[in-house]
Design an enzyme around this catalytic site. Structure first.
Site, PDB file in Angstrom:
ATOM      1  N   PHE A 129       0.964  -1.532  -0.072  1.00 43.60           N
ATOM      2  CA  PHE A 129      -0.215   0.320  -0.090  1.00 43.60           C
ATOM      3  C   PHE A 129       1.134   1.196   0.241  1.00 43.60           C
ATOM      4  CE2 PHE A 129      -1.943   3.569   2.225  1.00 43.60           C
ATOM      5  CZ  PHE A 129      -3.353   3.176   0.941  1.00 43.60           C
ATOM      6  N   ASP A 214       9.154   2.255   2.099  1.00 44.61           N
ATOM      7  CA  ASP A 214       8.230   3.411   2.185  1.00 44.61           C
ATOM      8  C   ASP A 214       8.237   3.060   3.192  1.00 44.61           C
ATOM      9  OD1 ASP A 214       5.414   4.244   2.658  1.00 44.61           O
ATOM     10  OD2 ASP A 214       4.789   3.081   1.154  1.00 44.61           O
ATOM     11  N   LYS A 243       3.048  10.212   8.296  1.00 46.04           N
ATOM     12  CA  LYS A 243       1.922   9.386   9.421  1.00 46.04           C
ATOM     13  C   LYS A 243       2.648  10.099  10.365  1.00 46.04           C
ATOM     14  CE  LYS A 243      -1.011   6.398   8.053  1.00 46.04           C
ATOM     15  NZ  LYS A 243      -0.651   5.410   6.464  1.00 46.04           N
TER      16      LYS A 243
HETATM   17  C1  LIG Z   1      -0.868   5.349   4.835  1.00 39.06           C
HETATM   18  C2  LIG Z   1      -0.141   4.460   3.971  1.00 39.06           C
HETATM   19  C3  LIG Z   1       0.379   5.963   2.538  1.00 39.06           C
HETATM   20  C4  LIG Z   1      -0.243   7.106   2.116  1.00 39.06           C
HETATM   21  O1  LIG Z   1      -0.187   8.132   3.605  1.00 39.06           O
HETATM   22  P1  LIG Z   1      -1.332   8.861   3.189  1.00 39.06           P
HETATM   23  O2  LIG Z   1      -0.913  10.154   4.177  1.00 39.06           O
HETATM   24  O3  LIG Z   1      -2.636   8.742   3.471  1.00 39.06           O
HETATM   25  O4  LIG Z   1      -1.226   9.696   1.647  1.00 39.06           O
HETATM   26  C5  LIG Z   1       1.547   5.789   1.923  1.00 39.06           C
HETATM   27  N1  LIG Z   1       1.822   4.404   1.979  1.00 39.06           N
HETATM   28  C6  LIG Z   1       2.038   3.889   3.892  1.00 39.06           C
HETATM   29  C7  LIG Z   1       2.414   2.554   3.708  1.00 39.06           C
HETATM   30  C8  LIG Z   1       1.089   4.085   4.497  1.00 39.06           C
HETATM   31  O5  LIG Z   1       0.550   3.032   5.533  1.00 39.06           O
END
Ligand SMILES: *Cc1c(COP(=O)(O)O)cnc(C)c1O
Length: 393
Positions: A129, A214, A243
């Protein structure tokens, strides 16, 4: 329920009017133990006094001025992130998806700058994701997230997580990078084996590819190290974070080595709000707490207490729970009942959690939780599983 909002979320019928530490207080008069933490965002719980003080002080000085000018708080935040990571440069934005967009653009620009504009494809993994923009849903590759949004952004190839032979076989003349979450979050709290991360580093080096991590969800101390990849002893060329970085204030960042960041020059990329004085003042305050010497050892110790307790619950409630996995305070409970049924039962009993793929319930408490809060959560989880088992019987 008719709502003035677009129906993009299937929301629980509960709202909160106040938060303090690991607790949220509902408009219904109930208190909730928050093991969702805004999906790993409220890193230091709610209304942490040091963050409130930083926000209030900055709010009285300056909120926003544009990246047309120097922003001292932003430079300080970048310098501190660089001092504690592989990176030499930072770009600030407002969300995880934007941090990934920057990473994807930087990958393409780097190969363009180094004479290989044909290299644009990024290898990513099943269950990933990376956000909800057009490029990041393509990077994630989830059929559910892509449905109805054709044509997908071109340039992503998805492979089974952990299969190095498949990665080697998929590399071609247009391959530019490998993109991976060191611990998959939405995919079901799946930690990537450290040996696989090390193998990706070696493969990337051998083929002139960039390695992109990521750490939007697993970073910022969540796993007990500042960044999850530290457990594997490898470093990426580019890393996206967000986050927990702002502890609840929206901010994201893309970090990179000098060699890669050199591909960007004035005009290459930008963000109106990214790294503004308010956001970066709060993120600096988050770092004050997370970088204190005893903080990450606390995350490891409290994570072990939670995990050990969950193993006990699983042993007692094996008809409802299958296993616990994850690292530090990023834990997932794989269920034998529908994960959403357990999330609802936990909510009814005053504990917030988050569902994930693979029938998993995520426990992402604020990193400041104490023993008593862990024990309270364990009691609710145990009781909720018993209630679900009785319901099924
Ligand atoms: C939440 C998340 C995103 C996207 O972040 P947003 O602030 O919602 O755009 C991307 N990568 C990972 C691993 C995430 O958990």
């Amino acid at each position: 329920m008719s709502s003035p909002l677009m129906a993009t979320y299937d929301r629980h019928d509960v709202a909160f009017e106040r938060g303090e530490g690991a607790y949220l207080y509902g408009t219904n008069g109930r208190r909730y133990l928050d093991f969702a933490a805004g999906v790993a965002v409220d890193l230091l719980g709610h209304c942490h006094p040091h963050l409130v003080a930083a926000l209030e002080a900055q709010a009285r000085r300056l909120w926003h001025c544009s990246n047309l000018y120097r922003v001292p708080e932003q430079e300080r935040l970048a310098a501190r992130l660089i001092a504690h990571t592989f990176a030499d440069r930072a770009f600030f934005c407002n969300s995880g998806a934007e941090a990934l967009e920057c990473a994807i653009k930087l990958v393409r620009k780097f190969h363009d700058m180094t004479g290989h504009p044909e290299r644009y494809r990024i290898i990513a993994f099943n269950g990933a994701f990376h956000g909800r923009t057009l490029a990041t849903i393509a990077a994630g590759g989830s059929a559910k997230h892509l449905a109805g949004f054709d044509p997908p952004v071109d340039g992503f190839d998805h492979l089974p997580l952990g299969d190095a032979a498949a990665v080697r076989a998929a590399i071609g003349p247009t391959t530019a990078a490998v993109l991976i979450e060191p611990v998959q979050g939405e995919g079901g709290v799946r930690p990537v084996p450290p040996a696989f991360l090390r193998e990706l580093r070696a493969i990337a080096d051998a083929h002139g590819l960039l390695l992109v991590f990521d750490e939007v969800q697993c970073g910022m101390g969540r796993t007990g190290r500042l960044f999850a990849h530290e457990w594997a002893g490898v470093t990426p060329d580019i890393m996206a974070i967000a986050k927990g970085l702002g502890g609840g204030f929206p901010i994201g960042a893309c970090l990179a080595t000098d060699a890669v960041a050199a591909a960007f020059s004035p005009g290459s990329h930008g963000s109106t709000f990214g790294g503004n004085p308010l956001a970066t003042a709060v993120a600096n305050a988050v770092l004050d707490v997370v970088l204190a010497g005893d903080f990450l050892p606390h995350v490891i110790a409290i994570g072990e207490r939670l995990r050990h307790g969950l193993e006990g619950v699983i042993a007692r409630r094996s008809d409802v729970l299958a296993e616990v996995r994850g690292l530090g305070l990023m834990l997932g409970l794989q269920c034998r009942v529908a994960n959403t049924a357990l999330v609802h039962q936990l909510l009814a009993n005053g504990l917030l959690s988050v569902p994930a793929a693979d029938n998993v319930v995520r426990l992402l408490p604020p990193l400041i939780i104490d023993d008593a809060e862990v024990d309270a959560a364990l009691e609710i989880i145990d009781r909720s599983c018993l209630e679900l088992a009785n319901k099924a019987a």
